[in-house]
Design a protein around this motif. Structure first.
Motif: not given
Length: 293
Positions: A114, A168-169, A188-189, A191-194, A196
């Protein structure tokens, strides 16, 4: 029958010690002890012979307080020499990991699967307005990179030198050829593994002052003071270059207790000044105590 009279016993004369034996055997011991006692007393009070002169060391030092000068940062490793328990405790806190070198064990973002992030360029941008642009995160030769649009609107590979955050990020720092440091426009977030956008083309653009690579967002001037300890920006205006240094990554001991060089000096030679040359938050008034952190 008459008993024969007893012969009188011979009285043997007592041997008398000569003077030499007395001195070496009894008084000699006391003479030696007296000499040692006098020598020890001289050492304790600071009166020692020096080329035939007698110097009162402690009196001279007491009459003239030590001059410490401006305190400098020495680094948390130096603090460990005396405060190793507190140092080891600090190493396991988030303070010590607030900023870390980029590497396999510090980068938490996905740089392999990802590893792309696409945004639509803000409509206010003079170029590419409304277009989709994609940043790509990748690993090459053990180093971590972000391929994204820089200050000249061109895609370039930017090597990550440091990471910030593990909660958290997580954000990623890169260093320009002139020594400027900037946070790259992807976040990189955890907790959400995404991924932004962070000061990227989604809301800003090169030249408007808010873009990640602009001079208004040089990390040394914006955020560095809270992420490293004992920083010297070392900016050369003539060449427009930076040679920034620091003593500790993250929030080190001296971030809260102040530069420790004078404290180390006092602890080594002037014990009565030891506590005076370091900041103890517990002894500060409420407001300054809160301001320290």
């Amino acid at each position: 029958m008459k008993e024969s009279p007893k012969k009188p016993e011979k009285i043997r004369p007592r041997k008398t010690k000569n003077i030499k034996d007395m001195v070496t055997g009894y008084w000699g011991i006391w003479v030696v002890l007296a000499f040692l006692l006098a020598f020890s007393a001289g050492q304790i009070i600071g009166v020692v012979p020096d080329n035939g002169e007698v110097i009162d060391v402690d009196a001279a030092e007491a009459s003239k307080p030590p001059v410490f000068g401006k305190a400098e940062y020495v680094g948390s490793t130096r603090c460990k020499d005396c405060h190793w328990k507190k140092h080891d405790t600090w190493k396991n806190t988030l303070h010590s990991k607030f900023m870390q070198p980029a590497g396999e064990y510090t980068i938490m973002g996905d740089f392999e699967i990802n590893n792309t992030f696409t945004v639509k360029v803000t409509g206010n941008a003079p170029r590419r307005a409304g277009e989709d642009v994609t940043s790509r995160m990748f690993i090459k030769d053990g180093k971590y990179y972000v391929n994204t649009i820089g200050p000249d609107w061109e895609y370039r590979d930017y090597e990550i030198t440091n990471v910030i955050g593990i909660g958290r990020r997580q954000n990623y720092l890169t260093t320009f050829p002139n020594g400027e440091m900037h946070l790259l426009p992807v976040e990189w977030n955890i907790n959400e593994k995404s991924w932004s956008d962070l000061n990227g083309l989604e809301h800003t653009y090169p030249g408007n002052g808010g873009y990640w690579s602009g001079t208004e967002r040089i990390w040394q001037f914006k955020c560095a003071g809270c992420h490293v300890t004992g920083m010297n920006i070392n900016y050369d205006q003539a060449s427009g270059s930076f040679n920034t240094t620091w003593v500790d990554l993250g929030i080190g001991c001296e971030a809260c207790h102040g530069p420790g060089s004078n404290h180390v000096k006092a602890a080594s030679a002037y014990f009565e000044y030891e506590k005076e040359n370091i900041i103890n938050r517990a002894k500060l008034p409420c407001r300054p105590r809160a301001m320290v952190c």
